[in-house]
Write a protein that holds these residues in place. Sequence first.
Motif, short mmCIF file in Angstrom:
data_model
loop_
_atom_site.label_atom_id
_atom_site.label_comp_id
_atom_site.label_asym_id
_atom_site.label_seq_id
_atom_site.Cartn_x
_atom_site.Cartn_y
_atom_site.Cartn_z
N LEU A 26 61.17 42.13 -61.06
CA LEU A 26 62.34 42.31 -60.40
C LEU A 26 62.24 43.04 -59.15
CD1 LEU A 26 65.07 40.85 -60.42
CD2 LEU A 26 66.50 42.31 -61.82
N GLU A 27 61.62 43.72 -59.36
CA GLU A 27 62.48 44.98 -58.35
C GLU A 27 60.78 45.02 -57.23
OE1 GLU A 27 61.23 49.18 -59.92
OE2 GLU A 27 62.68 49.27 -61.11
N PHE A 28 59.84 44.57 -57.84
CA PHE A 28 58.87 43.28 -56.73
C PHE A 28 59.77 42.26 -55.81
CE2 PHE A 28 55.44 40.25 -55.67
CZ PHE A 28 54.49 41.32 -54.64
N ARG A 29 59.77 41.28 -56.64
CA ARG A 29 61.05 40.41 -56.27
C ARG A 29 61.91 40.79 -55.34
NH1 ARG A 29 59.70 35.76 -54.15
NH2 ARG A 29 61.44 34.17 -53.81
N LEU A 30 62.77 41.11 -55.68
CA LEU A 30 63.85 42.29 -55.10
C LEU A 30 63.19 42.96 -53.43
CD1 LEU A 30 66.21 43.41 -57.31
CD2 LEU A 30 66.23 41.53 -55.75
N GLY A 31 61.60 43.30 -53.16
CA GLY A 31 61.24 44.11 -52.35
C GLY A 31 60.82 42.75 -51.50
N GLN A 32 60.44 41.40 -52.36
CA GLN A 32 60.02 40.64 -51.25
C GLN A 32 61.27 39.95 -50.60
OE1 GLN A 32 58.08 38.33 -53.81
NE2 GLN A 32 56.32 39.02 -53.13
N ILE A 33 62.35 40.61 -51.09
CA ILE A 33 63.54 39.22 -50.71
C ILE A 33 64.64 40.65 -49.20
CG2 ILE A 33 66.04 39.02 -51.30
CD1 ILE A 33 65.04 37.96 -53.80
N GLU A 34 63.61 41.82 -49.73
CA GLU A 34 64.48 42.36 -48.66
C GLU A 34 63.69 42.29 -47.60
OE1 GLU A 34 65.07 45.95 -50.43
OE2 GLU A 34 66.45 46.05 -51.58
N ALA A 35 62.37 42.40 -47.11
CA ALA A 35 61.61 42.11 -45.98
C ALA A 35 61.98 40.82 -45.69
CB ALA A 35 60.13 42.41 -46.78
N THR A 36 62.13 39.94 -46.60
CA THR A 36 62.01 38.53 -45.96
C THR A 36 63.19 39.14 -45.17
OG1 THR A 36 61.18 37.20 -47.09
CG2 THR A 36 62.46 36.46 -46.38
N LEU A 37 64.66 39.25 -45.73
CA LEU A 37 65.42 39.24 -45.21
C LEU A 37 65.76 40.24 -43.51
CD1 LEU A 37 68.18 39.84 -48.14
CD2 LEU A 37 67.98 37.88 -46.44
N GLU A 38 64.56 41.09 -43.56
CA GLU A 38 64.63 42.18 -42.78
C GLU A 38 64.15 41.32 -41.41
OE1 GLU A 38 62.54 45.53 -43.47
OE2 GLU A 38 63.99 46.57 -44.74
N ARG A 39 62.71 40.20 -41.44
CA ARG A 39 62.41 39.33 -40.41
C ARG A 39 63.29 38.58 -40.34
NH1 ARG A 39 57.92 38.91 -44.56
NH2 ARG A 39 58.09 37.41 -45.24
N LEU A 40 63.94 37.68 -40.89
CA LEU A 40 65.39 37.18 -40.28
C LEU A 40 66.08 37.85 -39.53
CD1 LEU A 40 66.01 33.66 -41.18
CD2 LEU A 40 67.67 34.99 -42.48
N GLU A 41 66.46 39.03 -40.30
CA GLU A 41 67.87 39.31 -39.12
C GLU A 41 67.46 40.26 -37.46
OE1 GLU A 41 70.49 43.38 -39.56
OE2 GLU A 41 68.37 43.62 -40.38
N LYS A 42 65.66 39.90 -37.83
CA LYS A 42 64.92 40.36 -36.63
C LYS A 42 65.24 38.46 -35.19
CE LYS A 42 61.50 44.16 -37.65
NZ LYS A 42 60.35 44.30 -38.22
N ARG A 43 65.24 38.21 -36.72
CA ARG A 43 64.47 36.22 -35.31
C ARG A 43 66.65 36.30 -35.21
NH1 ARG A 43 61.18 33.03 -39.13
NH2 ARG A 43 58.84 34.57 -39.06
N VAL A 44 66.85 37.02 -35.70
CA VAL A 44 68.81 36.53 -35.40
C VAL A 44 68.60 37.05 -34.61
CG1 VAL A 44 70.88 36.11 -35.84
CG2 VAL A 44 69.44 34.83 -37.77
N TRP A 45 68.60 38.27 -34.20
CA TRP A 45 69.02 39.33 -33.42
C TRP A 45 68.12 38.84 -31.89
CZ3 TRP A 45 72.99 42.17 -32.59
CH2 TRP A 45 73.65 42.51 -33.47
N LEU A 46 66.55 38.55 -31.75
CA LEU A 46 66.18 38.27 -31.36
C LEU A 46 66.84 37.00 -29.93
CD1 LEU A 46 63.29 37.83 -29.52
CD2 LEU A 46 62.42 36.73 -31.11
N GLY A 47 67.57 35.71 -31.32
CA GLY A 47 67.90 34.60 -30.60
C GLY A 47 69.33 34.74 -29.85
N VAL A 48 70.30 36.41 -30.57
CA VAL A 48 71.37 36.94 -30.22
C VAL A 48 70.90 36.66 -28.42
CG1 VAL A 48 73.33 38.15 -29.82
CG2 VAL A 48 72.71 37.13 -31.64
N TYR A 49 70.16 37.57 -28.49
CA TYR A 49 69.81 38.49 -26.94
C TYR A 49 69.22 37.52 -25.92
CZ TYR A 49 69.89 43.31 -28.91
OH TYR A 49 70.82 44.34 -29.66
N GLY A 50 68.31 36.54 -26.62
CA GLY A 50 67.98 35.58 -25.59
C GLY A 50 69.06 34.03 -25.44
#
Length: 75
Positions: free
Chosen positions: A32-56
Amino acid sequence: MGGSRFLFDSFDAASARIEANERVAEERWVALEFRLGQIEATLERLEKRVWLGVYGVAGFLLAQGVEALMSAGLK
């Protein structure tokens, strides 16, 4: 007294079952801890993409505003 000690020692099935359940629970927790780590990393990448879109979009709107101001000033 001769013979094997296993003939006289009782097997504690309840204790063995509890230990097995504890090991299974620990493995599940690790998974469960391993999977949560993967989910957190995916959310961080998604957040970066959203901010890139907002700035664009903000950059595009600013460029359109500057273009409108420049064309209004030339007339």
